[in-house]
Design an enzyme around this catalytic site. Structure first.
Site, PDB file in Angstrom:
ATOM      1  N   CYS A 299      89.468  90.963 111.616  1.00  0.00           N
ATOM      2  CA  CYS A 299      90.276  91.845 112.459  1.00  0.00           C
ATOM      3  C   CYS A 299      91.438  91.109 113.119  1.00  0.00           C
ATOM      4  CB  CYS A 299      89.396  92.514 113.514  1.00  0.00           C
ATOM      5  SG  CYS A 299      88.595  91.393 114.678  1.00  0.00           S
TER       6      CYS A 299
ATOM      7  N   HIS B 114      86.457  92.521 118.758  1.00  0.00           N
ATOM      8  CA  HIS B 114      87.133  93.309 117.716  1.00  0.00           C
ATOM      9  C   HIS B 114      88.485  93.788 118.216  1.00  0.00           C
ATOM     10  CE1 HIS B 114      87.512  95.593 114.061  1.00  0.00           C
ATOM     11  NE2 HIS B 114      87.663  96.733 114.711  1.00  0.00           N
TER      12      HIS B 114
ATOM     13  N   GLU C 114      92.465  98.981 110.840  1.00  0.00           N
ATOM     14  CA  GLU C 114      91.609  97.863 111.235  1.00  0.00           C
ATOM     15  C   GLU C 114      90.966  97.193 110.033  1.00  0.00           C
ATOM     16  OE1 GLU C 114      88.197  99.153 113.495  1.00  0.00           O
ATOM     17  OE2 GLU C 114      87.730 100.766 112.079  1.00  0.00           O
TER      18      GLU C 114
END
Length: 392
Positions: free
Chosen positions: A113, A171, A183
Site C-alpha cells: 500500500c 494501511h 489501493e
C-alpha cells in the site's frame, strides 16, 4: 495488513567492512524474487479501469496526477515490501512471515500500500516525497492539511491519502472522489478500486503538499538519495568532529558520489561506520540516508564503479539481493564480489557449467563478467541463455 518493516531500507543498521561482506559464500537456496523476464506479465497493469479516475473536482494538478499514476497500476500485484526499492516503482516483495497468502510475494512484482502511494506522488512531483511505511506517510512533513476520522469523506478531494490503524498506521489508500479509492490491499490481490471504508480503525486523511521545484539531477554521475531526521549535519571529512559544511533542518535529497568505511557513528539507535561523500565534497554518515547500511549502486571511494561495457561485453541487469560472483562457474568457488541489491553487470561470454537450483529455477548456464568472475544466469534478468552473448 499492509505496513512494511522497512527498517533495513529506510534507516541503516550497523554494517561490516565492505570487503568482508564479499567473503560470504552464495547460498542457492536463498529466498529470491523471480527474474523480471520470467514473470513480466505479473507487473503489467491491466487494461485501463474506467472506474479508476479523478471522480470529483477541486483537487490540485499534483493530486490529480498522483491519482492517474496510481490508477495506471490497476491490476498489478499487491506484493509485501513491493515499491520500496532505491527509487519509486514496482519491485518484487517478500514473505511477511505470517500470512500464507504472502508466501508467493517474492514471485510477484508489484507494490504494497505505501509503495503504491510513494510511486504515485513521485510520478506526480518528480520527487520521492513519501519514501517509507504507511505510518511514515501518515506523519509526513509534506502534509498541507489533515482530516480526522470523524470528518469522514466530506472534506476530502481526489489525491488525498486515507489511513487505517490505531496507534500505529498499517494501511493507506488514495481517495478518488465519489466515495471511491484506489489501493494495494493485501497479499493475493491486485491493485484495485474499492468503496471507501471509514469504520473500524480508520484514522483520518492527509492532503499532500506537492509544491516546490524538482531537484536537479545528480551532479557528476552521483546518485540521488533521500535523507531523514532533523538538524542533520554534513562535515568536511568523514568524522563528526570535522568542521560542519551544511545543516539540513529536515528531510531532503542529496547526490552521493561514493561511500567508504570511516568513523563509527551511533545515532537514533543505529550504529554505522559507512559515510557518503556528496557532490559538494562534504561527508554524511549513512545513518541519515534512507537505504541499507551500504548504499546500493554506490562505489567505494577508494575503488571504482562498474566500468562501461568494453571488449565485446554486454550490460545486463541483475535481480535479487545478496548475489555473489565466483572465481569459477561453481557456487563452491571463492567469492569475488557481492551485490546487496540489483545492479548492472557487463557480460563477456557464457558457458554451461555447474547446475544451480534456486526458488524452483534450475540452470547450468553461467556468465563470465569483465572482471573475470562468474555469475549463474539465474540471477541475471533474461532467458536461461542470454541473447547476443557468445559462448566462452
Amino acid at each position: 495488513m499492509c505496513s512494511v518493516n522497512t527498517t533495513p531500507r529506510t534507516r541503516p543498521r550497523a554494517g561490516g567492512p565492505l570487503a568482508a561482506v564479499a567473503a560470504v559464500a552464495l547460498s542457492a537456496a536463498l529466498p529470491l524474487a523471480l527474474p523480471a523476464t520470467a514473470r513480466a506479465a505479473t507487473a503489467a497493469p491491466a487494461a485501463a479501469d474506467a472506474s479508476c479516475a479523478v471522480l470529483a473536482p477541486g483537487a490540485s494538478a499534483t493530486a490529480e496526477a498522483a491519482v492517474r499514476a496510481a490508477c495506471g497500476q490497476i491490476g498489478v500485484w499487491y506484493s509485501w515490501g513491493g515499491g520500496h526499492g532505491a527509487t519509486p516503482g514496482a519491485t518484487y516483495g517478500y514473505y511477511d512471515g505470517s500470512d500464507p497468502d504472502s508466501l508467493h510475494d517474492g514471485e510477484r512484482m508489484g507494490f504494497d500500500c505505501s509503495g503504491l502511494v510513494r510511486y504515485a506522488y513521485a510520478q506526480a512531483t518528480g520527487r520521492d516525497l513519501l519514501n517509507g511505511t504507511s505510518d511514515d506517510q501518515f506523519h509526513t512533513s509534506h502534509a498541507a492539511a489533515r482530516f480526522s476520522a470523524g470528518q469522514g469523506t466530506a472534506p476530502l478531494l481526489p489525491g488525498d491519502l486515507m489511513f487505517w490503524g490505531s496507534g500505529h498506521i498499517h494501511h493507506v489508500a488514495v481517495y478518488l472522489g465519489a466515495g471511491q479509492m484506489v489501493e494495494a490491499y493485501e497479499s493475493g490481490t491486485r491493485i484495485r478500486v474499492a468503496p471507501v471504508r471509514t469504520g473500524g480503525d480508520y484514522a483520518g486523511a492527509v492532503r499532500i503538499d506537492g509544491s516546490g521545484s524538482v531537484p536537479p539531477p545528480p551532479a557528476n554521475g552521483g546518485t540521488t538519495f533521500e535523507t531523514w531526521g532533523t538538524g542533520v549535519r554534513t562535515h568536511s571529512a568523514p568524522s563528526v568532529r570535522a568542521s560542519v559544511v551544511d545543516t539540513f533542518p529536515g528531510p531532503g535529497q542529496v547526490s552521493v558520489m561514493c561511500q567508504q568505511h570511516a568513523e563509527t557513528v551511533t545515532a537514533e539507535g543505529y550504529t554505522n561506520d559507512i559515510w557518503s561523500r556528496l557532490a559538494d565534497g562534504s561527508w554524511l554518515t549513512n545513518i541519515y540516508i534512507k537505504g541499507p547500511a551500504s548504499l546500493p549502486g554506490v562505489p567505494d571511494c577508494g575503488g571504482s564503479p562498474t566500468p562501461p561495457p568494453s571488449g565485446g561485453s554486454k550490460p545486463f541487469q541483475t535481480w535479487g539481493t545478496g548475489v555473489r560472483t565466483h572465481a569459477s562457474a561453481d557456487v563452491g568457488a571463492p567469492v569475488v564480489d557481492y551485490f546487496p541489491q540489483p545492479t548492472t553487470v557487463n557480460v563477456v561470454c557464457q558457458a554451461h557449467a555447474q547446475t544451480v537450483t534456486a526458488e524452483g529455477y534450475t540452470n547450468d548456464a553461467w556468465s563470465r563478467l569483465t572482471d573475470g568472475s562468474w555469475m549463474t544466469n539465474i540471477y541475471i534478468k533474461g532467458p536461461e541463455w542470454l541473447p547476443g552473448v557468445a559462448t566462452c
